[in-house]
Design a protein around this motif. Structure first.
Motif, short mmCIF file in Angstrom:
data_model
loop_
_atom_site.label_atom_id
_atom_site.label_comp_id
_atom_site.label_asym_id
_atom_site.label_seq_id
_atom_site.Cartn_x
_atom_site.Cartn_y
_atom_site.Cartn_z
N VAL A 12 0.84 -1.20 0.00
CA VAL A 12 0.00 0.00 0.00
C VAL A 12 0.87 1.25 0.00
O VAL A 12 0.66 2.18 -0.78
N GLY A 13 1.88 1.27 0.87
CA GLY A 13 2.75 2.44 0.97
C GLY A 13 3.45 2.77 -0.34
O GLY A 13 3.64 3.94 -0.68
N SER A 14 3.82 1.73 -1.09
CA SER A 14 4.53 1.96 -2.35
C SER A 14 3.63 2.56 -3.43
O SER A 14 4.12 3.10 -4.42
N GLN A 15 2.30 2.47 -3.24
CA GLN A 15 1.37 2.94 -4.26
C GLN A 15 0.66 4.23 -3.88
O GLN A 15 -0.06 4.81 -4.71
N LEU A 16 0.81 4.69 -2.64
CA LEU A 16 0.14 5.92 -2.23
C LEU A 16 0.65 7.11 -3.04
O LEU A 16 1.83 7.18 -3.38
N ALA A 17 -0.23 8.06 -3.32
CA ALA A 17 0.08 9.16 -4.23
C ALA A 17 1.35 9.90 -3.85
O ALA A 17 2.17 10.23 -4.71
N HIS A 18 1.55 10.19 -2.57
CA HIS A 18 2.75 10.88 -2.12
C HIS A 18 3.48 10.10 -1.04
O HIS A 18 4.20 10.67 -0.22
N GLY A 19 3.27 8.80 -1.02
CA GLY A 19 3.90 7.98 0.00
C GLY A 19 3.21 8.14 1.34
O GLY A 19 2.26 8.92 1.50
N ASP A 20 3.69 7.42 2.33
CA ASP A 20 3.14 7.54 3.67
C ASP A 20 3.70 8.81 4.32
O ASP A 20 4.54 9.50 3.76
N PHE A 21 3.21 9.12 5.52
CA PHE A 21 3.65 10.35 6.18
C PHE A 21 5.11 10.27 6.61
O PHE A 21 5.84 11.27 6.57
N TYR A 22 5.54 9.08 7.06
CA TYR A 22 6.92 8.87 7.48
C TYR A 22 7.54 7.76 6.64
O TYR A 22 6.84 6.86 6.16
N LEU A 23 8.85 7.79 6.52
CA LEU A 23 9.55 6.80 5.71
C LEU A 23 9.50 5.39 6.31
O LEU A 23 9.30 4.42 5.60
N HIS A 24 9.70 5.28 7.61
CA HIS A 24 9.89 3.96 8.20
C HIS A 24 8.87 3.62 9.28
O HIS A 24 9.08 2.67 10.04
N ASP A 25 7.80 4.38 9.38
CA ASP A 25 6.78 4.08 10.39
C ASP A 25 5.40 4.25 9.76
O ASP A 25 4.87 5.37 9.69
N PRO A 26 4.80 3.18 9.26
CA PRO A 26 3.55 3.29 8.49
C PRO A 26 2.39 3.84 9.32
O PRO A 26 2.17 3.44 10.46
N ILE A 27 1.68 4.74 8.73
CA ILE A 27 0.46 5.29 9.32
C ILE A 27 -0.69 5.11 8.33
O ILE A 27 -1.59 4.31 8.52
N SER A 28 -0.63 5.84 7.23
CA SER A 28 -1.68 5.76 6.22
C SER A 28 -1.75 4.38 5.57
O SER A 28 -2.84 3.84 5.34
N SER A 29 -0.59 3.79 5.29
CA SER A 29 -0.57 2.48 4.63
C SER A 29 -1.07 1.37 5.56
O SER A 29 -1.51 0.31 5.10
N PHE A 30 -1.01 1.59 6.88
CA PHE A 30 -1.59 0.65 7.83
C PHE A 30 -3.10 0.88 7.95
O PHE A 30 -3.87 -0.08 8.09
N ALA A 31 -3.52 2.13 7.88
CA ALA A 31 -4.93 2.46 8.12
C ALA A 31 -5.85 2.06 6.97
O ALA A 31 -6.98 1.61 7.20
N TRP A 32 -5.40 2.22 5.73
CA TRP A 32 -6.30 1.99 4.60
C TRP A 32 -6.96 0.61 4.58
O TRP A 32 -8.18 0.50 4.40
N PRO A 33 -6.21 -0.50 4.75
CA PRO A 33 -6.88 -1.81 4.76
C PRO A 33 -7.93 -1.94 5.86
O PRO A 33 -8.94 -2.63 5.69
#
Length: 446
Positions: free
Chosen positions: A57-78
């Motif tokens: 998910v993080g690799s496909q987000l329009a501008h990436g996740d908020f942080y490089l090494h601590d997923p927030i948005s990429s964890f939340a979407w699923p």
């Protein structure tokens, strides 16, 4: 200070402004396409996304996740699309529901509004569990209802001035003044079960150790950053969490922690137009004007689809589901690729609707011809589901069963010696077979 959406933040001390509205509209489509492609996996037990899924998910987000090494948005979407009923776990993979497939053709803002409202009451996890530095959360009868906490934060969010930046500490003060408290612990006794580092010395039950900012404040940050921010309701101003807040340093063991939560870096928020719409503060929504919203495509008579403008990640995923990616900006449609898409559960209507929206010309007749031919071939076979196949000793027994008044509606003949019984009719078939004077050995299929 970085004031643009230029990707994930990595440097400590750097301040970033993230305008989330536009990217959320794009990311919704992308995540749904990842689900449609079977790329996302979640735990059957906890419903949480796997590490590989978070990376995908993080690799496909329009501008990436908020942080490089601590997923927030990429964890939340699923989790968000599960809560919204757009996808469900099937065999460890997230699969789009009929509601999810419909969402692919709806206005993204409407879908996001409904996702936010649904998440408030049907969230998959307790967001407080993401604040891992606070231990003891799994002890019996410790935490309050997460649903009530979410609704409290949502009310506070609805009270923010639209289009104006507000510091999170100012928001905290406003919430306390209005008695909008997303209480975490069920009781004073429950506080003693929550702790930092050590259950005895680091217990939050001690006076001054359970300040509002540590419990209610951190929960509020999690909701704002990981969910409202991911859905594009808020523009965000944030730092790296390391050293961003020091309000926990007086707690025993606090000096050993770089941050109390991954959300500590959130400094200010701004309720945007999408947020006002999702929160019910406005009745209509006008999406932002940007060339990225409607990327240009050209469909050639030889069935090559050429990207003449910017393609969003979700659009690339959709094209790759129906066509072969034959060059940097070219996808080639064939009868074989379209049949493979149908076999994977991708309706051709999604492709034609997508191409009609992304092109400024009539689709070539050669494409219509191929689609019509593939549609005809795909509708000549019908899937009636799984069935129990029964072999009879002779054609006479087959005829006896298929002509019996009670049994003939529960099975179908296959040739002159076999019967097909739908699995959901097997118990009734066995019961009627006994009345006819015959028995099928074994137990009914579960």
């Amino acid at each position: 200070m970085n004031t643009g959406d230029t990707g994930a933040l990595g440097a400590i001390g750097e301040h970033r402004i993230r305008l989330t509205e536009h990217e959320a509209l794009s990311n919704l489509h992308t995540v749904l396409q990842l689900c449609a492609a079977g790329e996302l996996r979640c735990s059957e037990k906890t419903a949480r996304p796997s590490a590989a899924t978070v990376r995908a998910v993080g690799s496909q987000l329009a501008h990436g996740d908020f942080y490089l090494h601590d997923p927030i948005s990429s964890f939340a979407w699923p989790l968000i699309i599960q809560a919204g009923g757009l996808a469900k776990i099937d065999g460890g993979r997230l699969r789009l529901t009929p509601k999810g497939r419909t969402a692919l053709r709806r206005l993204p803002a409407e879908v996001i509004s409904q996702l936010w409202q649904r998440w408030l009451t049907h969230a998959v996890i307790d967001e407080f569990s993401r604040i891992e530095q606070i231990k003891g959360q799994r002890a019996h009868n410790v935490l309050t209802s997460a649903k009530n906490r979410r609704e409290t934060v949502a009310r506070a969010l609805a009270g923010c001035p639209p289009g104006e930046w507000i510091g999170v500490d100012s928001l905290f003060m406003s919430m306390r003044r209005k008695r909008l408290n997303p209480n975490i612990a069920r009781s004073e006794m429950a506080l003693w079960k929550l702790y930092l580092v050590d259950p005895q010395y680091g217990s939050l039950g001690y006076d001054g150790y359970h300040r509002w900012e540590i419990l209610e404040g951190r929960y509020t940050l999690a909701v704002l950053f990981e969910y409202a921010g991911t859905l594009g309701l808020l523009d965000l101003g944030y730092l790296h969490p390391t050293g961003a807040r020091t309000d926990f340093h007086d707690n025993w063991g606090g000096d050993d922690l770089d941050a109390l939560s991954r959300y500590d870096g959130l400094k200010e928020i701004r309720l945007n137009a999408l947020g006002c719409y999702a929160l019910g503060l406005t009745d209509t929504y006008q999406p932002p004007t940007d060339d990225e919203i409607a990327p240009a495509l050209k469909v050639l008579p030889n069935l090559d689809v050429v990207a003449t403008g910017t393609l969003l990640p979700g659009d690339q995923l959709l094209l790759s589901a129906y066509a072969e990616h034959t060059a940097d900006r070219v996808w080639t449609l064939t009868a074989a690729s379209l049949l493979a898409a149908i076999d994977a559960g991708r309706p051709l209507e999604d492709l034609t609707a997508f191409l009609a929206q992304r092109t400024d010309h009539e689709l070539p007749g050669s494409l219509r011809t191929v689609i019509d031919d593939v549609t005809r071939r795909a509708t000549q076979l019908t899937d009636h589901g799984h069935a129990l196949v029964i072999e009879c000793t002779d054609p006479a027994l087959t005829a006896l069963i298929t002509r019996d008044r009670a049994l003939r509606s529960l099975c179908r003949p296959i040739g002159d010696r076999h019967l097909a019984v739908p699995l959901d009719r097997e118990p009734k078939f066995r019961k009627a077979l006994l009345k006819l004077g015959y028995a099928l050995p074994g137990q009914p299929t579960p």
